[in-house]
Design a protein around this motif. Structure first.
Motif, PDB file in Angstrom:
ATOM      1  N   UNK A   1     -13.584  12.198  18.189  1.00  0.00           N
ATOM      2  CA  UNK A   1     -12.390  11.897  17.394  1.00  0.00           C
ATOM      3  C   UNK A   1     -11.373  11.216  18.300  1.00  0.00           C
ATOM      4  N   UNK A   2     -11.070   9.953  17.999  1.00  0.00           N
ATOM      5  CA  UNK A   2     -10.180   9.179  18.871  1.00  0.00           C
ATOM      6  C   UNK A   2      -8.738   9.179  18.378  1.00  0.00           C
ATOM      7  N   UNK A   3      -8.547   9.492  17.098  1.00  0.00           N
ATOM      8  CA  UNK A   3      -7.178   9.536  16.569  1.00  0.00           C
ATOM      9  C   UNK A   3      -7.151  10.355  15.287  1.00  0.00           C
ATOM     10  N   UNK A   4      -6.007  10.974  15.040  1.00  0.00           N
ATOM     11  CA  UNK A   4      -5.761  11.641  13.761  1.00  0.00           C
ATOM     12  C   UNK A   4      -4.328  11.375  13.336  1.00  0.00           C
ATOM     13  N   UNK A   5      -4.150  11.236  12.046  1.00  0.00           N
ATOM     14  CA  UNK A   5      -2.819  11.091  11.467  1.00  0.00           C
ATOM     15  C   UNK A   5      -2.708  12.067  10.299  1.00  0.00           C
ATOM     16  N   UNK A   6      -1.496  12.531  10.054  1.00  0.00           N
ATOM     17  CA  UNK A   6      -1.235  13.339   8.866  1.00  0.00           C
ATOM     18  C   UNK A   6      -0.058  12.703   8.133  1.00  0.00           C
ATOM     19  N   UNK A   7      -0.235  12.518   6.834  1.00  0.00           N
ATOM     20  CA  UNK A   7       0.754  11.829   6.006  1.00  0.00           C
ATOM     21  C   UNK A   7       1.198  12.768   4.892  1.00  0.00           C
ATOM     22  N   UNK A   8       2.496  12.773   4.620  1.00  0.00           N
ATOM     23  CA  UNK A   8       3.028  13.542   3.487  1.00  0.00           C
ATOM     24  C   UNK A   8       3.511  12.550   2.436  1.00  0.00           C
TER      25      UNK A   8
ATOM     26  N   UNK B   1       0.826  -1.204   0.000  1.00  0.00           N
ATOM     27  CA  UNK B   1       0.000   0.000   0.000  1.00  0.00           C
ATOM     28  C   UNK B   1       0.861   1.256   0.000  1.00  0.00           C
ATOM     29  N   UNK B   2       0.301   2.332  -0.535  1.00  0.00           N
ATOM     30  CA  UNK B   2       0.941   3.643  -0.393  1.00  0.00           C
ATOM     31  C   UNK B   2       0.918   4.028   1.085  1.00  0.00           C
ATOM     32  N   UNK B   3       1.711   5.015   1.437  1.00  0.00           N
ATOM     33  CA  UNK B   3       1.769   5.473   2.830  1.00  0.00           C
ATOM     34  C   UNK B   3       0.385   5.928   3.307  1.00  0.00           C
ATOM     35  N   UNK B   4      -0.333   6.635   2.433  1.00  0.00           N
ATOM     36  CA  UNK B   4      -1.669   7.131   2.784  1.00  0.00           C
ATOM     37  C   UNK B   4      -2.627   5.975   3.063  1.00  0.00           C
ATOM     38  N   UNK B   5      -2.692   5.016   2.142  1.00  0.00           N
ATOM     39  CA  UNK B   5      -3.619   3.898   2.305  1.00  0.00           C
ATOM     40  C   UNK B   5      -3.214   2.994   3.471  1.00  0.00           C
TER      41      UNK B   5
ATOM     42  N   UNK C   1      -7.340  -1.314  -0.114  1.00  0.00           N
ATOM     43  CA  UNK C   1      -7.422  -1.342   1.355  1.00  0.00           C
ATOM     44  C   UNK C   1      -8.108  -2.617   1.855  1.00  0.00           C
ATOM     45  N   UNK C   2      -9.304  -2.975   1.345  1.00  0.00           N
ATOM     46  CA  UNK C   2      -9.906  -4.226   1.834  1.00  0.00           C
ATOM     47  C   UNK C   2      -9.074  -5.469   1.515  1.00  0.00           C
ATOM     48  N   UNK C   3      -8.388  -5.472   0.375  1.00  0.00           N
ATOM     49  CA  UNK C   3      -7.527  -6.624   0.045  1.00  0.00           C
ATOM     50  C   UNK C   3      -6.393  -6.741   1.065  1.00  0.00           C
ATOM     51  N   UNK C   4      -5.769  -5.618   1.390  1.00  0.00           N
ATOM     52  CA  UNK C   4      -4.695  -5.616   2.393  1.00  0.00           C
ATOM     53  C   UNK C   4      -5.228  -6.110   3.739  1.00  0.00           C
ATOM     54  N   UNK C   5      -6.395  -5.616   4.147  1.00  0.00           N
ATOM     55  CA  UNK C   5      -6.982  -6.010   5.430  1.00  0.00           C
ATOM     56  C   UNK C   5      -7.309  -7.500   5.455  1.00  0.00           C
TER      57      UNK C   5
END
Length: 229
Positions: A137-144, A3-7, A30-34
């Motif tokens: 909101x239980x979590x947040x992430x920021x990806x570059x 997966x990409x970093x975002x996915x 995403x569902x395939x990875x999961x």
């Protein structure tokens, strides 16, 4: 499935044993990875367009995941039945579109355990909307990645309200965790805003004076957020 970093960051927010609806699944990555990581019990991959759904179906079949991942054509949450899933993923779309999709099936939304959102725009409005419909909101992430910033917002049922506008603008969890990526984003944004302000100050019409006030307020909010980091 790589997966990409975002996915990958989105996939990391899915709880073990979840039954997932991936809305706007595109390639179904995403569902395939999961499925491969044995994280999910089942998944429904939906898309409004037949082309992306065909690609997802091809990928799902190639990974022998047809027994676990179903595909459905349809707009937003329309293909999903109430109480059919416990986790929603809406990624790679505008924040206002995400709000519309959730709002159109609010009874369904209120029956899930977790919502994982990745709004491309209007993150502030998405956070405010989640609180309005009694999700915390239980979590947040920021990806570059690929010269772009991506926000991932994870929410679960519960009452919550922020007492400071900067938490809605930048994400309370990100500010509290002193995210280095958020710091870089704010610093870059401040450079842009100051450049705009400098150009606006060269003129003095009523419209530009109003815009100058708006930009100065934006700069103050960004500077205040930066102090938290």
């Amino acid at each position: 499935m790589e997966l990409s970093k975002r996915l990958y960051t989105i996939a990391q927010q899915v709880p073990q044993g979840a039954i997932v609806a991936d809305i706007g699944t595109d390639h179904g990555y995403v569902p395939i990875y999961l499925y491969q990581k044995k994280i999910i019990k089942k998944a429904i991959a939906t898309d409004i367009n037949r082309g992306p759904l065909k690609r997802a179906e091809k990928n799902i079949k190639a990974h022998n995941a047809e027994q676990i991942i179903a595909t459905r054509l349809g707009n937003g949450l329309e293909p999903i039945q109430p109480n059919e899933v416990d986790t929603l993923i809406l990624a790679g779309m505008g924040g206002m579109l995400i709000i519309d999709i959730l709002n159109n099936r609010l009874n369904l939304v209120k029956g899930v355990n977790r919502i994982i959102l990745q709004p491309q725009l209007d993150q502030k409005e998405v956070r405010q909307y989640l609180h309005k419909i009694y999700f915390k909101i239980i979590n947040e992430e920021i990806v570059y990645e690929d010269n772009k910033y991506y926000w991932i917002i994870v929410a679960e049922p519960g009452e919550e309200e922020y007492d400071d506008i900067k938490y809605y603008l930048f994400g309370k969890k990100l500010l509290e965790s002193k995210s280095s990526i958020l710091m870089r984003y704010i610093k870059e944004k401040l450079i842009q805003l100051r450049n705009i302000l400098e150009k606006l100050n060269e003129t003095s019409t009523d419209n530009t004076l109003k815009r100058i006030n708006e930009i100065e307020q934006e700069i103050r909010l960004h500077e205040e957020a930066l102090k938290c980091l």
